[in-house]
Design a protein around this motif. Structure first.
Motif, PDB file in Angstrom:
ATOM      1  N   MET A 251       0.832  -1.197   0.000  1.00 14.63           N
ATOM      2  CA  MET A 251       0.000   0.000   0.000  1.00 14.63           C
ATOM      3  C   MET A 251       0.872   1.254   0.000  1.00 14.63           C
ATOM      4  N   GLY A 252       1.911   1.252   0.820  1.00 16.70           N
ATOM      5  CA  GLY A 252       2.833   2.386   0.856  1.00 16.70           C
ATOM      6  C   GLY A 252       3.561   2.572  -0.451  1.00 16.70           C
ATOM      7  N   VAL A 253       3.950   1.464  -1.094  1.00 14.26           N
ATOM      8  CA  VAL A 253       4.636   1.529  -2.387  1.00 14.26           C
ATOM      9  C   VAL A 253       3.730   2.152  -3.447  1.00 14.26           C
ATOM     10  N   ILE A 254       2.497   1.686  -3.514  1.00 17.57           N
ATOM     11  CA  ILE A 254       1.561   2.195  -4.521  1.00 17.57           C
ATOM     12  C   ILE A 254       1.288   3.685  -4.311  1.00 17.57           C
ATOM     13  N   ASN A 255       1.134   4.087  -3.044  1.00 19.35           N
ATOM     14  CA  ASN A 255       0.902   5.494  -2.746  1.00 19.35           C
ATOM     15  C   ASN A 255       2.087   6.355  -3.161  1.00 19.35           C
ATOM     16  N   MET A 256       3.303   5.905  -2.842  1.00 20.39           N
ATOM     17  CA  MET A 256       4.495   6.665  -3.211  1.00 20.39           C
ATOM     18  C   MET A 256       4.687   6.680  -4.719  1.00 20.39           C
ATOM     19  N   ALA A 257       4.394   5.569  -5.380  1.00 19.96           N
ATOM     20  CA  ALA A 257       4.509   5.518  -6.845  1.00 19.96           C
ATOM     21  C   ALA A 257       3.588   6.548  -7.485  1.00 19.96           C
ATOM     22  N   ASN A 258       2.386   6.678  -6.959  1.00 13.73           N
ATOM     23  CA  ASN A 258       1.456   7.685  -7.477  1.00 13.73           C
ATOM     24  C   ASN A 258       2.004   9.097  -7.278  1.00 13.73           C
ATOM     25  N   GLU A 259       2.580   9.347  -6.116  1.00 12.43           N
ATOM     26  CA  GLU A 259       3.155  10.669  -5.840  1.00 12.43           C
ATOM     27  C   GLU A 259       4.306  10.985  -6.794  1.00 12.43           C
ATOM     28  N   LEU A 260       5.023   9.956  -7.197  1.00  4.95           N
ATOM     29  CA  LEU A 260       6.165  10.144  -8.102  1.00  4.95           C
ATOM     30  C   LEU A 260       5.758  10.140  -9.571  1.00  4.95           C
ATOM     31  N   GLY A 261       4.453  10.050  -9.832  1.00  3.53           N
ATOM     32  CA  GLY A 261       3.954  10.116 -11.200  1.00  3.53           C
ATOM     33  C   GLY A 261       4.009   8.807 -11.950  1.00  3.53           C
ATOM     34  N   LEU A 262       4.148   7.695 -11.245  1.00  2.00           N
ATOM     35  CA  LEU A 262       4.186   6.378 -11.883  1.00  2.00           C
ATOM     36  C   LEU A 262       2.800   5.749 -11.873  1.00  2.00           C
ATOM     37  N   SER A 263       2.526   4.957 -12.872  1.00  2.00           N
ATOM     38  CA  SER A 263       1.246   4.257 -12.963  1.00  2.00           C
ATOM     39  C   SER A 263       1.446   2.782 -12.645  1.00  2.00           C
ATOM     40  N   ILE A 264       0.643   2.290 -11.698  1.00  2.00           N
ATOM     41  CA  ILE A 264       0.658   0.867 -11.354  1.00  2.00           C
ATOM     42  C   ILE A 264      -0.588   0.232 -11.962  1.00  2.00           C
ATOM     43  N   PRO A 265      -0.476  -0.772 -12.816  1.00  2.00           N
ATOM     44  CA  PRO A 265       0.710  -1.591 -13.106  1.00  2.00           C
ATOM     45  C   PRO A 265       1.415  -1.226 -14.420  1.00  2.00           C
ATOM     46  N   ASP A 266       1.003  -0.142 -15.098  1.00  2.00           N
ATOM     47  CA  ASP A 266       1.576   0.147 -16.421  1.00  2.00           C
ATOM     48  C   ASP A 266       3.084   0.373 -16.362  1.00  2.00           C
TER      49      ASP A 266
END
Length: 337
Positions: A251-266
């Motif tokens: 959950m923390g990884v997905i939240n941080m990925a969103n903040e960094l402009g990354l799309s999960i799972p793309d």
């Protein structure tokens, strides 16, 4: 306040008959049972739990010790234990350690002084501190959950974390991922160590290189997952997939990925571990390794009750097998298609 003698007099039976009806310790005819229960209701009689425990030499109470965490994994295990306690007429004394060794010892002493019939333990400190909880107390039947080696007699019930880590990594490989990272928990915790070992073995079996830059430790909490992924991201090139060794960190990884402009799972596929209830409601819903928390709690209670009732001397070791739950956080690696 009515006594058992009052009930016996009202029902015109002996006090021993009243006791047998209430404790179900001997067959009593339906007619007499009905007379006793009618008297109990009429007099509003409440049996004394203390008197009953002194007579039967048990308290019908289990003690449970857990490491406090915001991870709902623990709450789901406790729910399974509590359900069984209710079904079997047992009380449950629940204590938290909050990761504090002194608090652990205090709670163990308190539970044993209250003469609980058995203990259910789910605390890594028991393993890390190498303590014998019965050094100053008479041993009671004990079940240890989701932990490693202990220095006292106990049945053990645990998830096959090594197998789970292997399944998670193998799934990513089958989706075409070859550049795979891992955010693992504290390696002094047996579950974290085994999940990471399963990851490494799956990579080795597939002849894939483990990039040390993509292996990051964390603390099994949301914040730990976020901090670990930020550190991984700062190093530059990312893997195409990541095995995160529990759902809270994921959950923390997905939240941080969103903040960094990354799309999960793309931009990055993620698989977690535990299958906590919220995992299916995350965005994207989390592909993860399922272990039945509720069943773990029920199994622990049943094993402890069995040890008490059968008075067996041998210690059991029960391993619950993890399974894969496919959702939306993992997609095939487009770079290999």
């Amino acid at each position: 306040m009515a006594t058992i003698k009052d009930v016996a007099k009202h029902a015109q039976v002996s006090t021993s008959t009243v006791s047998h009806v209430l404790n179900k310790t001997r067959y009593v005819s339906e007619a007499v049972t009905e007379k006793v229960l009618t008297a109990v209701e009429a007099l509003n009689y409440a049996p004394s739990a203390l008197a009953r425990s002194l007579k039967l030499k048990n308290t019908h109470t289990f003690g449970m010790l857990v490491t406090t965490s915001i991870n709902p994994f623990f709450a789901e295990v406790v729910k399974g234990v509590e359900r069984r306690c209710y079904e079997q007429g047992y009380n449950l004394l629940l204590c938290n350690t909050e990761g504090d060794f002194d608090r652990l010892r205090f709670n163990i002493d308190m539970l044993l002084q209250k003469r609980v019939d058995g203990l259910l333990l789910m605390s890594d400190e028991l393993v890390n501190q190498n303590i014998d909880i019965f050094a100053r107390h008479k041993p009671v039947p004990t079940v240890v959950m989701d932990s490693g080696e202990t220095h006292f007699p106990a049945d053990k019930i645990q998830d096959n974390s090594y197998r789970g880590g292997y399944i998670a990594t193998q799934y990513l490989i089958k989706q075409g991922h070859t550049n795979i990272g891992c955010i693992h928990g504290p390696l002094d915790k047996p579950t974290a160590k085994k999940r990471y070992a399963g990851f490494k073995q799956a990579m080795l079996d597939a002849n894939l290189i483990i990039n040390d830059h993509w292996i990051v430790p964390a603390n099994f909490e949301c914040e730990g997952g976020a901090v670990a992924f930020k550190a991984l991201y700062a190093q530059g090139a990312l893997p195409t997939a990541l095995f995160v060794c529990n759902d809270m960190m994921a959950m923390g990884v997905i939240n941080m990925a969103n903040e960094l402009g990354l799309s999960i799972p793309d931009d990055l596929s993620i698989i977690g571990y535990d299958d906590i209830k919220i995992a299916r409601y995350m965005s994207p819903s989390l592909t993860t390794i399922h272990q039945s928390k509720f069943h773990l709690g029920q199994q622990a209670f049943d094993t402890l009750l069995d040890k008490i009732q059968t008075q067996r001397d041998t210690d059991l070791e029960i391993q619950l097998e993890p399974t894969l739950v496919e959702r939306s956080s993992v997609i095939p690696n487009r770079q290999n298609t």
